[in-house]
Each structure stands twice: as structure tokens, then as C-alpha cells.
Design an enzyme around this catalytic site. Structure first.
Site, PDB file in Angstrom:
ATOM      1  CG  HIS A   1      -1.889   3.209  -3.299  1.00 40.63           C
ATOM      2  ND1 HIS A   1      -3.182   3.583  -3.584  1.00 40.63           N
ATOM      3  CD2 HIS A   1      -1.169   3.518  -4.394  1.00 40.63           C
ATOM      4  CE1 HIS A   1      -3.252   4.078  -4.800  1.00 40.63           C
ATOM      5  NE2 HIS A   1      -2.034   4.060  -5.319  1.00 40.63           N
TER       6      HIS A   1
ATOM      7  CB  CYS B   1      -6.282   5.869 -14.478  1.00 42.60           C
ATOM      8  SG  CYS B   1      -5.346   4.794 -13.384  1.00 42.60           S
TER       9      CYS B   1
END
Length: 654
Positions: free
Chosen positions: A67, A173
Site C-alpha cells: 500500500h 506492530c
């Protein structure tokens, strides 16, 4: 959010033939551009590839979600490629992942914190649902694929279940996107299958989502930290048994994690001043694993210090080049010079050198922080200051040799383990609780570091440095190649540290007496940082698979630049991350480069290793050949060895 509204049949491609990740991404970007979603295909490609450098976008079960966000994107959308032949070299959280289904998400810059995260979270969550991925893979046409995107999958969550146990969890994350949401869904799914209520708080890129309430935390029987970064608000879970793991683990071992949290936890979240606890990311994971993670944390905080210092010194020296003042710039007379430019350049150079002195204190402080949280910072910082030799300056020891990076590594780890031990073992009543982090732990840990340094670190490494210095001095009567080998190896050993400086003192003395030129010395200063920087460039643009982590690839660019201006410290992050690989390669590369140049007839009498000193070298062609030989050896040896290690790890995992 309706995912079908974010795509179009013409940007959903089946049976795509591609042999690399880059080919897939370029093909999908071309499709987006053809359908009018982009203003500039190259600009968006650059944004996507830059995102690929941050962390793996390959997931598991054949999935990848690259992305990018860019002002060149006209409208948020995602393109899809279902590959004819799976790709095995797409960097993934599961090393065995064979990528076959790729979602490329394009987000306008202005929607980076809204649409971007909504699409990623919705898509990531859906992909974890039973049967969802299989349905997408079974679609025969793009229209059928779009219809399946928003199909509700039947799952245990649709039925009312009764639970006897409750586990709360945090997922996070490094970038706070796909992995965060997929791990959360995996834990909730594992809980449903085990009959355990699992409630997950996501700490993503847009902040804390689905924040756990105080009542729910109180009710919980255990807590799971599935994080690659330190969880926020850890103090809420004081007293709860916990399990700590990487964010990718729930995707493979969700059930095991829930069961371990209830029956075999890593430990209990401890309560300290202001409900502080030792970082669960580094507690209970084993000594070696804790130490490796601590060193990585220290390096990540040290790199900006090196970059800032090198940038200031580089600007100063490059600015002084046209005036021929590179070597005189440090003279005090330029602090009050009539030319304001010289004054600025003088202070830039001075402050850059000053910032470099904080490199080891910052490194050691955050090594200790990783192990013991805030209670380890003070002792770690002071240990790093000892390693950098600041205590020698204070005591007026002019010829004292500090312990350098080895001392910083040893004292940072020692400070962290000592502070963590004290935080766990010292128990005080509530009225005296504030004394522990504010007085007892700093006092005891700093005293411990002082005595460790005084009786062990300084004598051990200082003694080693004296032995090496004597060895270099005794080699003055040997042949050119032998002396070049000794000086080059000592110079490259610790990259500006005490052994390097000892070799420099001897080499400069020999040159001043016109006994032996500085050729080997000046080459050994620039070869390691240039070689390691070159390795990251080759890794990025030539090798199909990344062998350096993201932070070292960033440090590599800095190392390459600093190498050309003769600041070898830019390569220290590589040495600290894996000294057993980096130090021997640096030494061999420096020896090869220096001896090659000496044998070919290169001669440099002046202590000018930076690029502006190269024109002063006799037989410059020989000097440059030696530089290329040494730097190339370091670059390719690092890539080969690190690649071999990664392949071995993958075989073991398989």
C-alpha cells in the site's frame, strides 16, 4: 465500509504472470493509472516501494497487502492480482508464505489517517474470517470477486456463547496497520474455538482503538501482549499474568497463546511507581533473546545521534572546502572570526563532534531501557558515558583509553539487568513506594555500574588496548605490507574507538618522523563505512531479497556519506547489531584495501582520509583501486553471509 466501493472489475486481475514483487506492483499501478485513479504512475510507485522498506507487506496463507499514500492518488482504491504462479521471495511475516493474492491499496495523502486505515483494518479483519479467503480464491470473474468482498461469513461470533474465562490483549506492530488488526482477529477467533472470551485493544497508527475498560481489565484472568513495540498504558494490567510475543505469532499460534496466558504465563505484570512495570517486551523471554532485543533498541535510538552529528560535521567540512580550511576549522580563532560564515562552520563542526560523544551514552541508556524500562535509563546512560571516556576527561587522565563500543554494550546490558532485578526484588510499603524508582534503584544501579567499570571494564579493555598499542609499536621495524596490515586491522577494529585511536597515534607519529606514510591508516578509516553503506545500496537495488533490516538500510545511507568525509562511526550500528559478522569482515576488507594500495604504490603522508584529501595522494589510481577492493569485499561479504544466515533460518523454520 463496503469494500466493493473501493475497487473496480477492471483493476481486478486473474492469472497474473510475474516473477518478482516489483513486477506485480508495477502491473497493478499501471492498471490503477489506466482507470484514472492516479495522476502520476512513477510517483505512486515510489511511494509504494518506500513503504515496502518499512516492514513486510507479505502476510501468510498466500496473502500480500502492499500500500501507499501519495498526493498523486486522485481517489482511494485498491487493485487486486491473483497470481498464476505463487511468489516465494515476497518478504512476509510468515517466512514460508507463497504469495498468490495481492491487494494494492492506493490512498490520497489527505486521507492517510482515515480511509487508509479503514480499508486496511476492514480487509485485514475479513481475511481472517473462516472461508473468506477461500471464497475470493474461488471467484471465477472480477464481478464475482467483488461480490464476495463484502459477504458476511458465518462464524462462532454470530452465536451467543458462554465463557468461563476472560483474556484481554493488546496488538501493535511497528507501523500500526495490517498486522495489528489481523493479530486481533486471530486471537478473538482462537478464543471462540477454546470457549474463552478474548477482547483485544488495537494500538494502531491512528491511536488506541477499542480501548479496554478498567472493569474489563479487572475481570480478566490474563493478558496477552502481541506487540513489536512497547504497549501503551501497560500499568493498567499490574498483577495480571501475561504472555508476550511478536505481533505475527497469533496468526500461527493463537490457541497456544490463549492457553499459555491462562495456564503457563511468562510472568506477572509488576506494579511500581506510577504503576510502572518492566517492559513485557523484554521480560521472561530468555537472557539471549532479551539481550538481542535490547541491543536492537539501543541501536535504533543511537542512529539519529550519529546522523545528526555526521550531518553537522559534514556540512561544516564541505562548506570549508572551497576556502581550504577543512583541517584548520577547529582552531579557536575561527570562533570569533570576522567572517560570520567561518564562525558558523566552526561551531557546526564543534557541536557535531560534541554530539558524537553522546553516541555511547544514548546507546547504553536505551539498551538498559529495553530491559528495565525507565528505571534503567540513568545507570545505562552513565555506563555509556564511562565507555565513551567522559570519566577520563573528568579525572584529567590524558592517556587513558576508554572501553568504547564493547564497554557500552557490556555496561548497557549490565545496567538494564541490574535495574530490572532491583525493580522486581525490592518490595516497599505503599508509603515508601516512591523511594524505589527515585532513589533506591538509581543509587544502587549507578554504584554497581561504577564498580563494574572501575574494576572490570576499564582494566580489561584498557589493558587489551595497551597490549594492542604495544604490538603496533613493536611492528615498526617490519616490512611495509606487515605494518600496513597491523595498522589497517587496528584502525578498522572499533571504528573510531580506543584501539582505532591508539593505531592512529602510532601511525601519525611514524608519518611525522617520515618513517612510514599514513596510506594504510587513512584507507582503513573510510573503507568500512563506505563498504557497509554500499552493501545496503546493493541490497536495496540489486539483490532481490532484503538481508538488512529497515533501520540498518537507513543507517547505510548515512554510513556511505560519512565514509566519504572520513567519519567511520557511521558504521557502528552494523557492528553493534552483529559484531561477530561485522568486525572480522571490516578488518579483512581494510587489510585487503590497504595492502593493495600500498603494493601498487599509493602514498599518503598527510592525515587527510576524507575525499578532499585524495588529490594529495601520490598514485591516486592505486589508492582508489585499494578503496574499491576493500569496500567491495565488505559489501559482498556482508550480503553473502547475512543471506546465508537468513536461508538457514528459513530451512529450520520449515
Amino acid at each position: 465500509m463496503q469494500l466493493r466501493n473501493m475497487t473496480h472489475p477492471d483493476i481486478i486481475q486473474f492469472d497474473v504472470e510475474a516473477s518478482t514483487k516489483e513486477q506485480v506492483i508495477k502491473q497493478l499501478i499501471s492498471a490503477l493509472n489506466k482507470e484514472g485513479y492516479l495522476e502520476s504512475e512513477p510517483a505512486f510507485l515510489k511511494a509504494v516501494l518506500e513503504r515496502e522498506e518499512v516492514s513486510p507487506t507479505g502476510l501468510e496463507r498466500g496473502l500480500a497487502i502492499p500500500h501507499g499514500k501519495s498526493s498523486t492518488v486522485k481517489k482511494a482504491a485498491f487493485a487486486v492480482a491473483r497470481l498464476k504462479t505463487p511468489l516465494s521471495d515476497w518478504e512476509s511475516i510468515d517466512p514460508t508464505n507463497q504469495v498468490q493474492l495481492v491487494f494494492l491499496i492506493a490512498i490520497p495523502e489527505g486521507e492517510a489517517d482515515t480511509t487508509h486505515l479503514k480499508v486496511l483494518s476492514t480487509l485485514s479483519t475479513n481475511l481472517m474470517k473462516e472461508g473468506y479467503l477461500e471464497g475470493l480464491m474461488a471467484a471465477q470473474t472480477p464481478d464475482e470477486f467483488m461480490a464476495r468482498l463484502d459477504e458476511e461469513q458465518a462464524s462462532e461470533s454470530d452465536a451467543v456463547q458462554s465463557y468461563n474465562k476472560t483474556v484481554v490483549a493488546i496488538t501493535a506492530c511497528a507501523t500500526g496497520i495490517a498486522h495489528t488488526y489481523m493479530a486481533a482477529e486471530a486471537l478473538e477467533k482462537a478464543g471462540r474455538e477454546l470457549g474463552v472470551r478474548v477482547v483485544v485493544e488495537k494500538q494502531g497508527a491512528s491511536g488506541i482503538e477499542d480501548e479496554l475498560s478498567a472493569a474489563l481489565i479487572k475481570e480478566a484472568d490474563a493478558v496477552i501482549f502481541a506487540t513489536d513495540i512497547s504497549p501503551k498504558k501497560k500499568e493498567r494490567f499490574a498483577g495480571k499474568p501475561y504472555v508476550q510475543t511478536r505481533v505475527a505469532e497469533p496468526l500461527r499460534k493463537g490457541k497456544d497463546m490463549v492457553q499459555n496466558a491462562l495456564s503457563n504465563p511468562d510472568g506477572t505484570v509488576e506494579k511500581g511507581e506510577e504503576d510502572e512495570m518492566s517492559s513485557p517486551a523484554s521480560s521472561g523471554s530468555g537472557f539471549f533473546k532479551d539481550a538481542v532485543q535490547a541491543v536492537m533498541t539501543g541501536i535504533s535510538y543511537m542512529i539519529p545521534v550519529i546522523v545528526a552529528a555526521g550531518l553537522m560535521m559534514g556540512i561544516a567540512k564541505l562548506g570549508a572546502m572551497p576556502f581550504g580550511l577543512v583541517n584548520e576549522l577547529g582552531n579557536p580563532e575561527y570562533a570569533t572570526h570576522s567572517n560570520e560564515l567561518f564562525v558558523i562552520l566552526h561551531h557546526l563542526d564543534k557541536f557535531g563532534a560534541l554530539i558524537f560523544k553522546f553516541m555511547y551514552p544514548i546507546f547504553a541508556a536505551f539498551v538498559a531501557y529495553s530491559l528495565a524500562d525507565r528505571v534503567g535509563l540513568v545507570a545505562g546512560f552513565i555506563g555509556g558515558a564511562f565507555a565513551g571516556g567522559l570519566h577520563h576527561t573528568f579525572w584529567g587522565i590524558e592517556d587513558g583509553i576508554p572501553s568504547g563500543f564493547l564497554g557500552a554494550l557490556f555496561l548497557g546490558l549490565a545496567a538494564g539487568y541490574i535495574a530490572r532485578f532491583l525493580n522486581q526484588k525490592i518490595q516497599l510499603s505503599k508509603n515508601f513506594q516512591a523511594m524505589k524508582p527515585m532513589f533506591l534503584i538509581p543509587a544502587i544501579s549507578v554504584l554497581s555500574i561504577f564498580f563494574l567499570n572501575f574494576y572490570l571494564v576499564d582494566p580489561l579493555f584498557g589493558g587489551l588496548n595497551v597490549v594492542l598499542r604495544n604490538w603496533i609499536e613493536s611492528a615498526q621495524g617490519t616490512g611495509d605490507v606487515v605494518l600496513a596490515t597491523i595498522i589497517a586491522s587496528a584502525t578498522a577494529f572499533d571504528l573510531g574507538g580506543p584501539i582505532n585511536k591508539a593505531a592512529g597515534a602510532i601511525a601519525i607519529g611514524l608519518a611525522a618522523d617520515e618513517v612510514y606514510p599514513l596510506t594504510a591508516r587513512v584507507l582503513a578509516i573510510v573503507i568500512p563505512p563506505i563498504g557497509l553503506g554500499l552493501a545496503t545500496v546493493i541490497d536495496k537495488y540489486v539483490v532481490g531479497r532484503r538481508v538488512f533490516p529497515t533501520d540498518l538500510r537507513v543507517a547505510g545511507n548515512t554510513s556511505l556519506l560519512l565514509g566519504f568525509i572520513a567519519i567511520s562511526e557511521g558504521a557502528i550500528p552494523f557492528m553493534l547489531r552483529n559484531p561477530l559478522i561485522t568486525i572480522p569482515i571490516n578488518i579483512i576488507g581494510a587489510i585487503l584495501g590497504a595492502t593493495t594500495a600500498v603494493l601498487l604504490g599509493a602514498v599518503q603522508w598527510l592525515p587527510l582520509p576524507a575525499i578532499w584529501g585524495w588529490p594529495l595522494v601520490e598514485n591516486l589510481w592505486a589508492y582508489l583501486i585499494g578503496l574499491v577492493v576493500g569496500a567491495a569485499f565488505i559489501a559482498f561479504a556482508n550480503i553473502f553471509i547475512r543471506f546465508s544466515i537468513e536461508k538457514r533460518k528459513e530451512r529450520r523454520a520449515a
